[in-house]
Motif scaffolding. Structure first.
Motif, mmCIF file in Angstrom:
data_model
loop_
_atom_site.group_PDB
_atom_site.id
_atom_site.type_symbol
_atom_site.label_atom_id
_atom_site.label_comp_id
_atom_site.label_asym_id
_atom_site.label_seq_id
_atom_site.Cartn_x
_atom_site.Cartn_y
_atom_site.Cartn_z
ATOM 1 N N ASN A 1 16.496 -5.032 -13.478
ATOM 2 C CA ASN A 1 16.532 -4.047 -14.494
ATOM 3 C C ASN A 1 17.557 -2.939 -14.231
ATOM 4 O OD1 ASN A 1 14.624 -5.263 -15.735
ATOM 5 N ND2 ASN A 1 12.878 -4.218 -14.437
ATOM 6 N N SER A 2 18.586 -2.552 -15.219
ATOM 7 C CA SER A 2 19.476 -1.611 -14.969
ATOM 8 C C SER A 2 18.921 -0.370 -15.071
ATOM 9 C CB SER A 2 20.462 -1.673 -16.102
ATOM 10 O OG SER A 2 19.809 -1.763 -17.214
ATOM 11 N N VAL A 3 17.711 -0.261 -15.889
ATOM 12 C CA VAL A 3 16.956 1.043 -15.939
ATOM 13 C C VAL A 3 15.687 1.162 -15.162
ATOM 14 C CG1 VAL A 3 16.095 2.873 -17.592
ATOM 15 C CG2 VAL A 3 18.023 1.770 -18.026
ATOM 16 N N PHE A 4 15.396 1.651 -14.209
ATOM 17 C CA PHE A 4 14.143 1.647 -13.502
ATOM 18 C C PHE A 4 12.996 2.203 -14.062
ATOM 19 C CE2 PHE A 4 11.280 3.027 -10.156
ATOM 20 C CZ PHE A 4 10.889 1.785 -9.567
ATOM 21 N N SER A 5 12.100 1.500 -14.120
ATOM 22 C CA SER A 5 10.661 2.007 -14.822
ATOM 23 C C SER A 5 9.561 2.076 -13.510
ATOM 24 C CB SER A 5 10.120 1.461 -15.908
ATOM 25 O OG SER A 5 9.001 1.834 -16.208
ATOM 26 N N LEU A 6 9.370 3.481 -13.470
ATOM 27 C CA LEU A 6 8.265 3.611 -12.199
ATOM 28 C C LEU A 6 6.923 3.215 -12.845
ATOM 29 C CD1 LEU A 6 7.623 4.710 -9.526
ATOM 30 C CD2 LEU A 6 7.379 6.846 -10.388
ATOM 31 N N VAL A 7 6.520 3.306 -13.905
ATOM 32 C CA VAL A 7 5.184 2.844 -14.399
ATOM 33 C C VAL A 7 5.175 1.428 -14.508
ATOM 34 C CG1 VAL A 7 3.784 2.690 -16.544
ATOM 35 C CG2 VAL A 7 5.202 4.708 -16.105
ATOM 36 N N ALA B 1 4.488 5.672 -5.662
ATOM 37 C CA ALA B 1 4.532 5.772 -7.127
ATOM 38 C C ALA B 1 3.624 6.530 -7.938
ATOM 39 C CB ALA B 1 4.495 4.181 -7.384
ATOM 40 N N GLU B 2 2.278 6.169 -7.237
ATOM 41 C CA GLU B 2 1.126 6.987 -7.849
ATOM 42 C C GLU B 2 1.214 8.551 -7.460
ATOM 43 O OE1 GLU B 2 -3.709 6.499 -7.647
ATOM 44 O OE2 GLU B 2 -2.559 6.075 -5.848
ATOM 45 N N GLY B 3 1.867 8.893 -6.464
ATOM 46 C CA GLY B 3 2.040 10.503 -6.219
ATOM 47 C C GLY B 3 3.197 10.842 -7.017
ATOM 48 N N ILE B 4 4.182 10.182 -7.370
ATOM 49 C CA ILE B 4 5.258 10.631 -8.045
ATOM 50 C C ILE B 4 4.708 10.769 -9.492
ATOM 51 C CG2 ILE B 4 7.503 10.123 -9.102
ATOM 52 C CD1 ILE B 4 8.207 8.618 -6.717
ATOM 53 N N LEU B 5 3.976 9.883 -9.908
ATOM 54 C CA LEU B 5 3.432 9.893 -11.351
ATOM 55 C C LEU B 5 2.491 11.111 -11.545
ATOM 56 C CD1 LEU B 5 3.144 6.215 -12.235
ATOM 57 C CD2 LEU B 5 4.994 7.832 -13.050
ATOM 58 N N ALA B 6 1.607 11.250 -10.358
ATOM 59 C CA ALA B 6 0.542 12.131 -10.435
ATOM 60 C C ALA B 6 1.249 13.668 -10.317
ATOM 61 C CB ALA B 6 -0.308 12.021 -9.265
ATOM 62 N N GLY C 1 0.769 -1.120 0.083
ATOM 63 C CA GLY C 1 -0.026 -0.111 -0.022
ATOM 64 C C GLY C 1 0.867 1.166 -0.047
ATOM 65 N N VAL C 2 1.891 1.339 0.832
ATOM 66 C CA VAL C 2 2.703 2.264 0.826
ATOM 67 C C VAL C 2 3.583 2.682 -0.488
ATOM 68 C CG1 VAL C 2 4.937 3.509 2.024
ATOM 69 C CG2 VAL C 2 3.079 2.490 3.259
ATOM 70 N N PHE D 1 6.997 -0.769 -12.486
ATOM 71 C CA PHE D 1 7.007 -1.070 -10.934
ATOM 72 C C PHE D 1 5.761 -0.955 -10.313
ATOM 73 C CE2 PHE D 1 8.284 -0.227 -6.467
ATOM 74 C CZ PHE D 1 8.693 -1.426 -6.387
ATOM 75 N N LYS D 2 5.183 0.188 -10.682
ATOM 76 C CA LYS D 2 3.684 0.493 -10.231
ATOM 77 C C LYS D 2 2.738 -0.718 -10.760
ATOM 78 C CE LYS D 2 -0.335 3.712 -10.393
ATOM 79 N NZ LYS D 2 -0.703 5.052 -11.175
#
Length: 478
Positions: A167-173, A86-91, A80-81, A175-176
């Motif tokens: 993953n060498s390149v982190f994708s927040l999308v 992740a949702e807050g960063i993307l928003a 949940g956290v 991961f979410k």
């Protein structure tokens, strides 16, 4: 980290940041967070008094994630956290807020203990010296620093670590999306798994209706086809209505008892299960004492009684081949007035009869959970609080003892008072000293009748009166 202070206004608690004169405000980001409700971002109020400018973040009924993760963390809390962050960063990116304006510190990321949602702080200050945050490393530090609940299935932890390390390149999308799938894994199982039992239950109900007592009798009356098999020389006969023969209770003409025994292999019809056998070698056969010809009153003499008792003691053996079942002889102690082995029990007084010998009585009436030194001074104390409403005693058995009405999070659960917050206050034990801290509750915490400020430790001692909202307690050490 920049300095924050806390301020209480009515039922709300605010995290306050004062903007200094040499700091420049990012007006675009400030306008976005003050005029929009952004998911995963704490709401903020911008105020200015004379030349002083303040940013006030509403943190009522929320606690820092660092405190939320201080104990064992289960799947719901962690996912949940992480998902909320992740949702807050993307928003924030959708509202043209740079990630550098967000504070990536678990001490300043607040969580709702009931919903397990996290809220980040956006600080709209233009600071050229701020370094970009590696979000992938930030998530790794969280996962590697908490203690997981071992009673749950921790496969989700392996999936998180595998993705963060692969993953060498982190994708927040991406991961979410992984977090979303893990969060809904249990929900999908709950929706899918009961489908099969539901069908089975329906079939069982229909079968129960068609296979009742009446239908069972009808099935027995139906004739089934004969099945002939070429390889086997047998046929299944037709089923007819079974006849039930009820045995009549006729009296036994010979008036002889029926011998009921176990069937032994090799014996005919198991009828001779209890027939007489010759005594085996090495075993003693006990015979009944023969009655001697005596007068009618000779059986009641002391000599006859002693001889019968002696025979009863000698016959205290059970022989497997004995014709009748063994009956243990009973001894009537009261009929033997001169028995030397009898034990006389002294009478118990009324005062002694009231004592409960299942408990241990401690001198001075003190309880067993305390260690007392002779002379009146206590060596070890055990702190606890008394709920005035019902005199309930609650021991403080943890360094950080949490009080509130969120059952899955607190250590002492108060379900019957809606004025108490989900995470209302903590009692902290440190170096034999005790403190109470209000955790941003809406109805506040009072020490000896004085309201205390949130997130500030107030020392308490033996006899201190505590009040969480309108619920009264008293802190005691012994």
């Amino acid at each position: 980290m920049k300095n924050f202070t806390f301020e209480t206004q009515g039922a709300n608690t605010y995290l306050v940041y004062e903007i200094s004169e040499n700091e420049n405000i990012d007006t675009l980001s400030l306008g976005m967070i003050t005029h929009n409700k952004i998911s995963g971002i704490l709401p903020v109020v911008y105020t200015q008094i004379d030349n002083n400018k303040y940013l006030k973040y509403n943190i009522s009924s929320k606690i820092p994630v660092k405190q939320f993760f201080s104990s064992v963390v289960n799947k719901k809390r962690l996912l949940g956290v992480l998902y909320s962050i992740a949702e807050g960063i993307l928003a924030a990116e959708e509202y043209m807020i740079e990630p550098s304006s967000l504070i990536f510190d678990l001490e300043y990321i607040y969580a709702d203990v009931s919903t397990c949602e996290a809220y980040m702080i956006c600080l709209p200050i233009l600071d050229k010296g701020t370094k970009a945050v590696d979000i992938g490393t930030f998530y790794k530090n969280i996962v590697f620093s908490i203690q997981f609940d071992q009673t749950e299935n921790c496969d989700y932890v392996a999936k998180l670590i595998s993705y963060l390390n692969s993953n060498s390149v982190f994708s927040l999308v991406d991961f979410k999306q992984i977090l979303f799938d893990l969060m809904n894994d249990n929900i999908q199982r709950k929706n899918v798994m009961p489908i099969q039992p539901a069908e089975n239950e329906q079939k069982q109900v229909v079968r129960a209706q068609t296979t009742g007592v009446n239908s069972h009798v009808q099935d027995l009356r139906k004739t089934e086809p004969v099945v002939n098999q070429s390889n086997n020389n047998f046929a299944v006969p037709k089923t007819s209505t079974p006849k039930v023969n009820v045995p009549e209770n006729k009296p036994n003409k010979a008036n002889k008892p029926i011998n009921v025994g176990f069937e032994i292999p090799g014996m005919d019809n198991g009828a001779a299960a209890f027939q007489k056998k010759e005594p085996e070698k090495g075993k003693v056969k006990v015979e009944k004492p023969k009655k001697e010809g005596k007068s009618l009153f000779s059986f009641f003499t002391k000599k006859s009684k002693k001889s019968d008792d002696a025979n009863a003691v000698e016959n205290n053996l059970r022989i497997p081949t004995q014709e009748q079942g063994y009956v243990q002889p009973t001894f009537n102690v009261q009929n033997q007035p001169n028995t030397q082995k009898s034990i006389s029990v002294p009478p118990v007084s009324q005062q002694e009869s009231k004592l409960n010998f299942g408990e241990t009585t401690v001198l001075s009436g003190l309880k067993l959970d305390e260690t007392i030194v002779l002379g009146g001074e206590s060596l070890i104390v055990r702190p606890y609080i008394i709920r005035i409403k019902n005199n309930e005693k609650i021991y403080i058995d943890k360094p950080v003892f949490r009080i509130g009405k969120e059952r899955s999070f607190v250590d002492y659960y108060i379900p019957d008072n809606p004025a108490v917050s989900r995470s209302h206050a903590n009692i902290i034990t440190r170096d034999n000293n005790y403190f109470v801290v209000d955790t941003n509750s809406k109805n506040h915490t009072y020490v000896d009748g004085v309201m205390i400020q949130s997130n500030i430790e107030i020392k308490i001692e033996h006899g201190t009166k505590l009040m969480f909202a309108n619920e009264e307690f008293e802190f005691r050490l012994y």
